[in-house]
Design an enzyme around this catalytic site. Structure first.
Site, PDB file in Angstrom:
ATOM      1  N   ASP A 135       0.686  14.009  -4.233  1.00 58.58           N
ATOM      2  CA  ASP A 135      -0.364  14.262  -5.107  1.00 58.58           C
ATOM      3  C   ASP A 135      -1.583  14.674  -4.611  1.00 58.58           C
ATOM      4  O   ASP A 135      -1.688  14.195  -3.611  1.00 58.58           O
ATOM      5  CB  ASP A 135      -0.587  12.691  -5.790  1.00 58.58           C
ATOM      6  CG  ASP A 135      -1.566  12.763  -6.977  1.00 58.58           C
ATOM      7  OD1 ASP A 135      -1.194  13.236  -8.078  1.00 58.58           O
ATOM      8  OD2 ASP A 135      -2.642  12.339  -6.928  1.00 58.58           O
TER       9      ASP A 135
ATOM     10  N   GLU B 179       1.499  18.962  -4.969  1.00 60.06           N
ATOM     11  CA  GLU B 179       0.720  19.291  -5.921  1.00 60.06           C
ATOM     12  C   GLU B 179      -0.501  19.928  -5.721  1.00 60.06           C
ATOM     13  O   GLU B 179      -1.507  19.089  -5.132  1.00 60.06           O
ATOM     14  CB  GLU B 179       0.276  18.204  -6.706  1.00 60.06           C
ATOM     15  CG  GLU B 179      -0.166  18.323  -7.970  1.00 60.06           C
ATOM     16  CD  GLU B 179      -1.229  17.649  -8.482  1.00 60.06           C
ATOM     17  OE1 GLU B 179      -1.807  17.590  -9.580  1.00 60.06           O
ATOM     18  OE2 GLU B 179      -1.672  16.476  -7.657  1.00 60.06           O
TER      19      GLU B 179
HETATM   20  C1  NOJ Z   1      -2.710  14.425 -10.243  1.00 61.43           C
HETATM   21  C2  NOJ Z   1      -1.879  13.767 -11.012  1.00 61.43           C
HETATM   22  O1  NOJ Z   1      -0.746  14.465 -11.720  1.00 61.43           O
HETATM   23  C3  NOJ Z   1      -2.641  13.222 -12.019  1.00 61.43           C
HETATM   24  O2  NOJ Z   1      -1.991  12.795 -13.012  1.00 61.43           O
HETATM   25  C4  NOJ Z   1      -3.749  12.317 -11.497  1.00 61.43           C
HETATM   26  O3  NOJ Z   1      -4.540  11.653 -12.526  1.00 61.43           O
HETATM   27  C5  NOJ Z   1      -4.522  12.759 -10.516  1.00 61.43           C
HETATM   28  N1  NOJ Z   1      -3.651  13.504  -9.604  1.00 61.43           N
HETATM   29  C6  NOJ Z   1      -4.924  11.807  -9.663  1.00 61.43           C
HETATM   30  O4  NOJ Z   1      -4.091  11.058  -8.848  1.00 61.43           O
END
Ligand code: NOJ
Ligand code: CA
Length: 548
Positions: free
Chosen positions: A204, A246
């Site tokens: 993430d 991500e």
């Molecule tokens: C990306 C995640 O997909 C999202 O849902 C989240 O709020 C943020 N990162 C913070 O962790």
């Protein structure tokens, strides 16, 4: 079925993101859980899923869907136990499937014991675990991401009497990766889950690990150094496990996350996603062709992750300002549909529930370079609820049957984490898995059949990509791999289109349709001619070159 021993399994895999909380409730307390998910694996195998992606299921105050982690090596009790997770991994393995889990490296919840210790004991062992300053004066060039909710990346903590840094909500303090002990703790948690048997991680929010004054604090060299250290541990101690990052960034920034085959195995292709929606609305391939032309080649051991929707808003961060305004005006006519720099809607309602456009979007997803990542519920065309807070409107319970709890749970519906969808045409009484499994003409069957066509043809996962150009309303490209050549033709427009494609660069003795119903299909003098109905697409195998 046996689990693939191919170290590059992820290049041809189909991924499925499933929110444990919202999928299936095994003990009827109204909350989906790991045992519930385990009970649905036969369905996912039937559909043709190779790998599950589980967003955070760890102990958490759940103020950001679990992306506010309070314990990296536990399971939120209402979702189950570590043993349930072990059982899920065994059950997936028995079905030849794999599981990757979210790992939130950038920040913890403020409820994490590390943060609690850091605020109360600045000179103690956790004192430097977060980014503390006396004044909120540094890193001011970093943008705010959750623009709907917060105005600054600094918040003041009364207990410690200092400001702490956070790229997301103020209850999600960023970890301080300048402190080597932070990485050691993170690596221990990485090892914990890999030892338990997960097949890798969706990492993430990785662009924000390191901060540096005078920069936008994204994609900094130190951040890549951290990820390379994680990869080294994975490769040395758990070969074959993968890291999917991500990084919601432009292609030239994202490819840095592959490193030299020594960072992440996979990265989501964020910029291409909104352009698929843009393309079918404008009836023009211009923006899609452009972003793919701007996408550099990736190292041989790597793969893109492509997607149409996920648990967040449909992000419009990676488009131009004009494109963003166009997307909002076309896809978010009600202001409530806007969320941060995006749109809080699901796939089916975005295209008015139109089967042709749902299929076309999937046709693009399955044929473009990358491994597709589906989002639970989209396989049946589930609806959304824009009135739920934040991004919860796309996280509602899976609709299994037409019963009162939609087969999700037999508890009272008001105990569910989010209400069932009840908008006209999208409620469980008309839209559910059981009904679609019983109907060979359903979207669910269509997707399963189309995934099966793709599964038999590694060219879609591993092949080269060539944009054939031509008419603006039709996006035509070739995927090719070791003598297999597949032409993919997509009519992005609402009117029938005829095209003439120069395929002289490939062997062209025969043209076999492997998907779709193009009309007037001819192949002569190395020109492929065909017509497609509005929003139709087709895949054509060239040269009688075989299927695999
Ligand atoms: C990306 C995640 O997909 C999202 O849902 C989240 O709020 C943020 N990162 C913070 O962790
Ligand atoms: Ca439950």
């Amino acid at each position: 079925m046996t689990v693939s021993t191919d170290a590059e399994w992820f290049k041809t895999a189909v991924f499925y993101e499933v929110l444990v909380r919202s999928f299936a409730d095994s003990n009827n307390d109204g909350i989906g859980d790991l045992k519930g998910l385990s009970s649905k694996l036969d369905y996912l195998q039937w559909l043709g899923i190779d790998c599950l992606w589980l967003p955070p299921f760890f102990p958490s105050p759940l103020r950001d869907g679990g992306y506010d982690v309070a314990d990296y090596t536990g399971v939120l009790p209402e979702l189950g136990t570590v043993d349930d997770m072990r059982d899920l991994l065994t059950a997936t393995r028995e079905r030849g499937m794999k599981v990757i889990i979210d790992f939130v490296m950038n920040h913890t919840s403020d409820a994490h014991p590390w943060f609690q210790a850091s605020r109360s004991d600045p000179s103690g062992p956790y004192g430097a675990f977060y980014v503390w300053r006396d004044q909120p004066e540094e890193y001011l060039d970093a943008r705010v991401i959750f623009i709907d909710s917060i105005s600054s990346n600094w918040s003041f903590d009364e207990v410690r009497g200092q400001y702490f840094w956070h790229r997301f909500y103020a209850h999600q303090p960023d970890l301080n990766f300048e402190s080597p002990r932070v990485l050691e703790e993170i690596l221990d948690a990485v090892r914990f889950w890999l030892e338990l048997g997960v097949d890798g991680f969706r990492l993430d929010a990785v662009p924000y690990l390191i901060e540096q004054d005078g920069t936008n604090c994204e994609n900094l060299p130190g951040t890549h150094e951290i990820l390379k250290k994680v990869r080294k541990v994975v490769d040395e101690e758990f070969p074959g496990k993968i890291m999917l990052c991500e990084a919601n960034q432009w292609p030239n920034e994202v490819i840095e996350y592959f490193g030299d085959d020594d960072e992440c195995h996979m990265a989501f292709h964020f910029p291409v996603m909104p352009r698929l929606y843009l393309g079918i609305r404008e009836g023009s391939r211009a923006s899609i062709s452009q972003i793919l032309a701007d996408t550099p080649a990736i190292p041989p051991g790597c793969q893109w992750g492509t997607f149409l929707r996920n648990h967040d808003e449909l992000t419009l961060e990676m488009v131009t300002e004009d494109e963003r305004q166009y997307m909002w005006s076309e896809y978010a006519p009600d202001p409530r549909m806007k969320c941060n720099l995006g749109i809080r809607r699901r796939l089916a309602p975005l295209v008015d529930g139109d089967r042709r456009r749902i299929e076309l979007l999937h046709g693009l997803l399955l044929a473009l370079p990358g491994s597709p990542v589906l989002y639970y519920g989209d396989e049946i065309g589930m609806g959304d609820n824009i009135w739920l807070q934040d991004r919860d409107g796309v996280r509602t319970p899976m609709q299994w049957t037409e019963g009162p709890g939609a087969g999700f749970s037999s508890a009272e519906v008001d105990t569910f984490p989010y209400p069932l969808i009840d908008s006209p045409g999208y409620g469980p009484e008309v839209l559910n898995v059981a009904a679609q499994q019983a109907d060979p003409a359903s979207l669910l069957h269509w997707l399963r059949d189309t995934l099966a066509i793709r599964r038999d043809r590694p060219v879609f996962g591993r092949g080269d990509f060539t944009d054939l150009g031509g008419a603006d309303a039709v996006f035509s490209f070739v995927r090719s791999l070791e003598g297999t050549v597949v032409v993919c033709v997509n009519n992005l427009s609402a009117t029938a289109q005829s095209v003439e494609l120069d395929v002289s660069a490939w062997s062209t003795s025969a043209a076999d349709v492997i998907y779709g119903s193009p009309a007037e299909l001819t192949l002569d003098a190395e020109l492929l001619r065909l017509s497609l109905a509005p929003y139709a697409f087709c895949w054509i195998n060239l040269g009688g070159s075989g299927d695999a």
